[in-house]
Design a protein around this motif. Structure first.
Motif, short mmCIF file in Angstrom:
data_model
loop_
_atom_site.label_atom_id
_atom_site.label_comp_id
_atom_site.label_asym_id
_atom_site.label_seq_id
_atom_site.Cartn_x
_atom_site.Cartn_y
_atom_site.Cartn_z
N PRO A 248 0.82 -1.23 0.00
CA PRO A 248 0.00 0.00 0.00
C PRO A 248 0.85 1.28 0.00
CG PRO A 248 -0.79 -1.57 1.66
CD PRO A 248 0.50 -2.10 1.15
N VAL A 249 2.03 1.24 0.60
CA VAL A 249 2.91 2.41 0.61
C VAL A 249 3.33 2.75 -0.82
CG1 VAL A 249 5.02 3.41 1.54
CG2 VAL A 249 3.78 1.67 2.87
N VAL A 250 3.64 1.74 -1.59
CA VAL A 250 4.08 1.97 -2.97
C VAL A 250 2.93 2.54 -3.80
CG1 VAL A 250 5.26 0.97 -4.96
CG2 VAL A 250 5.63 -0.02 -2.69
N VAL A 251 1.71 1.98 -3.61
CA VAL A 251 0.55 2.47 -4.35
C VAL A 251 0.26 3.93 -3.97
CG1 VAL A 251 -1.91 2.12 -4.82
CG2 VAL A 251 -0.40 0.14 -4.58
N SER A 252 0.38 4.26 -2.68
CA SER A 252 0.15 5.65 -2.25
C SER A 252 1.16 6.60 -2.90
CB SER A 252 0.27 5.77 -0.73
OG SER A 252 -0.76 5.07 -0.11
N CYS A 253 2.42 6.19 -2.96
CA CYS A 253 3.44 7.05 -3.58
C CYS A 253 3.16 7.23 -5.07
CB CYS A 253 4.84 6.47 -3.36
SG CYS A 253 5.44 6.64 -1.67
N ALA A 254 2.69 6.16 -5.72
CA ALA A 254 2.33 6.27 -7.14
C ALA A 254 1.14 7.21 -7.31
CB ALA A 254 2.02 4.89 -7.71
N ALA A 261 7.96 5.12 -7.96
CA ALA A 261 6.87 4.21 -7.58
C ALA A 261 6.02 3.84 -8.79
CB ALA A 261 6.00 4.86 -6.49
N ILE A 262 5.76 4.83 -9.65
CA ILE A 262 4.95 4.56 -10.85
C ILE A 262 5.67 3.56 -11.76
CG2 ILE A 262 4.09 5.62 -12.99
CD1 ILE A 262 3.40 8.12 -11.29
#
Lengths: 358, 358
Positions: A248-254, A261-262
């Motif tokens: 979820p941290v990676v998705v939030s950064c994207a 992250a993207i």
């Protein structure tokens, strides 16, 4: 005679027989079991005659949960005990006994070879009489069935901590891709995404890669003060599931437009789509002209992590460019129900075969 | 008084004192220790006065070997015992005692923080009198010293099972890159190369990647008959060293012009070179105009796997494009000697500082 490893588990059967002995109308049931690494779920469904359509919602007599039944994780004795307990509980709650069981389908992670299947079938054979139909499948098969209501046709993509794509043709051919763990390249998975994010943080810290908001987001989440401390954090417990929890941290950064992250998420989309494409092409699920319809069942935390950046939708749009006939399905029932439906469909198939053979 | 944890190890000192008690001319010595995960090597060297140049070849009074001294691998008690034993053996063979020791330098893997250093210094402090100078460093530092004859200036690149780049400026600043394990992106290492090769085999098998001669070469080496069996092989023991042992197979396939193997090795070259570049740039080892000379010490099986496809040479030519002043060094002495030379250089530095302070 069969050997019962653990008679106490089945004591309830004697009591039930005493009470119900005048009841000639024994209702047949089906057991579907989803054996994961965290826990084991068993569903007891009434046996529905083949002439009937499946009711909606599906009738469920009992749902029971036990501990882990993956022998790689907890050893064979504990795994067998969990399995036997969860089935006995489901039958007891349904006021049924093993003599009412028409079929059992156990879908369990780690079934990669016929030898795995045979070993687990032998466990079940010690518990049930010889006329009970027993089926053991890889957990991906029940996940597919949970989306297709038991019909083995199409492809399933699972992307949670790990990832696997698994497909079936209507005439029974099957194929898989990925599902071999991160050492062997499951990079589209939750573990893969999180490990790439951790790598990006270390690279930025070393001066080997671009700065990224992943650094502060991950350090905040893990309550660490410096990227150096990530080394200790990963060495302390490199289990895949623990690392995959950073998804979820990676998705939030994207979502916040961090280009690193993207990139990681696009890479994951590409990996997941390529697993599905490999299965679809090997099985020609899309037909000769590439336009046939086929179901694609999508399961797992990676495909459900749909904030603004929706990995599942991205994977689907990537696949539908190559295969316009793809029909995305997000299952409404859990894998254990998929396993029970699978057993029901296997029974139908066998009864057809017997009818044709007679 | 100091506590001796294990008096028997040091019994030889009493015997030596009885025999040599008339010998007033006690020769001072230096101990250099390389504590790896496989074994621990100790070198006992005579203390060479600072006014002298280092003789060539270096005088070595004794070289001893003991088991693993990495407490992460064998636990603290066993690690300390190995360490104490290997030093006692080296002194006994040199007919020296702890009272002859001028300095000890222990270089050991897994020293990433001052807390690691302090803990290990405390072990040594229990063994030696307070006037003995003690130094504890990451194993990369002794590897650098083994190439520069003890001088801490330049960069070292280690690429074996794992990989790390470590550098020092002449005024004592230091920097590192990578060295954090495969989860955190050490992809140029022997493990990284082998894991990518295994991934390529699975991808080819799945239909997700091009066919490659790596498939037959790796299956032959591991005596397996199908890529499916690689899943069981890696799950059985995913230790990095076991997987890294496939490195020569990948180099052989690259020699035979397999494009997948060549891609993997070029990727490794790029990763290893980028670690070195990150360290060189952060420390400005190349000077302001980018042309200053600096040593680059290269150590480890990946950089020594020089068949036709020579990873070490490729890394060097990649780095020298950016930094024409790079001076490649392949050490002629082992890391334990590097550790002893490091101790000697630390002593020189301290004596200079004391002279300036007085």
């Amino acid at each position: 005679m069969k050997r019962y490893r653990n008679r106490r588990i089945w004591d309830f059967e004697h009591e039930l027989k005493m009470v119900d002995r005048d009841d000639d109308d024994v209702k047949k049931v089906i057991l579907g079991i989803d054996g994961g690494t965290a826990h084991t779920v068993c569903i007891c469904m009434p046996f529905i005659p083949f002439t009937h359509h499946l009711p909606d919602p599906l009738p469920v007599l009992a749902r029971t949960v036990a501990g882990c039944s993956n022998h790689n994780s907890v050893g064979e004795t504990a795994a067998r005990e969990s399995l036997e307990q969860v089935m006995a509980d489901a039958l007891a709650r349904s006021r049924s006994t093993r003599s009412s069981v028409e079929a059992v389908c156990l879908s369990v992670s780690g079934v990669n070879h016929p030898t795995d299947q045979h070993r687990i079938l032998n466990w079940l054979r010690e518990i049930f009489a010889s006329d009970v139909r027993l089926f053991v499948e890889n957990d991906a098969v029940a996940a597919l069935a949970s989306g297709t209501m038991g019909k083995l046709h199409g492809c399933v993509l699972i992307a949670g901590t790990g990832t696997i794509a698994y497909g079936f043709t209507e005439d029974g051919r099957q194929a898989r891709a990925a599902g071999a763990g991160p050492v062997l390249g499951d990079w589209g998975s939750g573990y893969g995404i999180a490990a790439q994010a951790l790598t990006a943080v270390i690279r930025a810290h070393d001066g080997r890669g671009p700065l990224t908001t992943l650094t502060n987001s991950i350090l905040d989440t893990l309550k660490l003060s410096s990227p150096d401390q990530l080394i200790g954090w990963t060495y302390a417990d490199p289990s895949w599931a623990r690392i995959a929890e950073l998804l979820p941290v990676v998705v939030s950064c994207a979502d916040a437009m961090d280009p690193v992250a993207i990139d990681i998420l696009y890479n994951s989309v590409h990996e997941l789509a390529s697993s599905v494409k490999a299965v679809v092409e090997r099985l020609e699920l899309c037909g000769e002209d590439g336009k046939d319809e086929f179901p694609l069942v999508m399961v797992g935390s990676v495909l459900e992590a749909n904030k603004r950046w929706d990995i599942g939708n991205q994977v689907m749009s990537c696949i539908s460019k190559d295969f316009p006939g793809v029909l995305p399905i997000r299952p409404k029932v859990e894998p254990a129900v998929g396993a029970a439906l699978l057993a029901w469909n296997f029974l139908i198939k066998h009864s057809h075969q017997e009818a044709m053979g007679s």
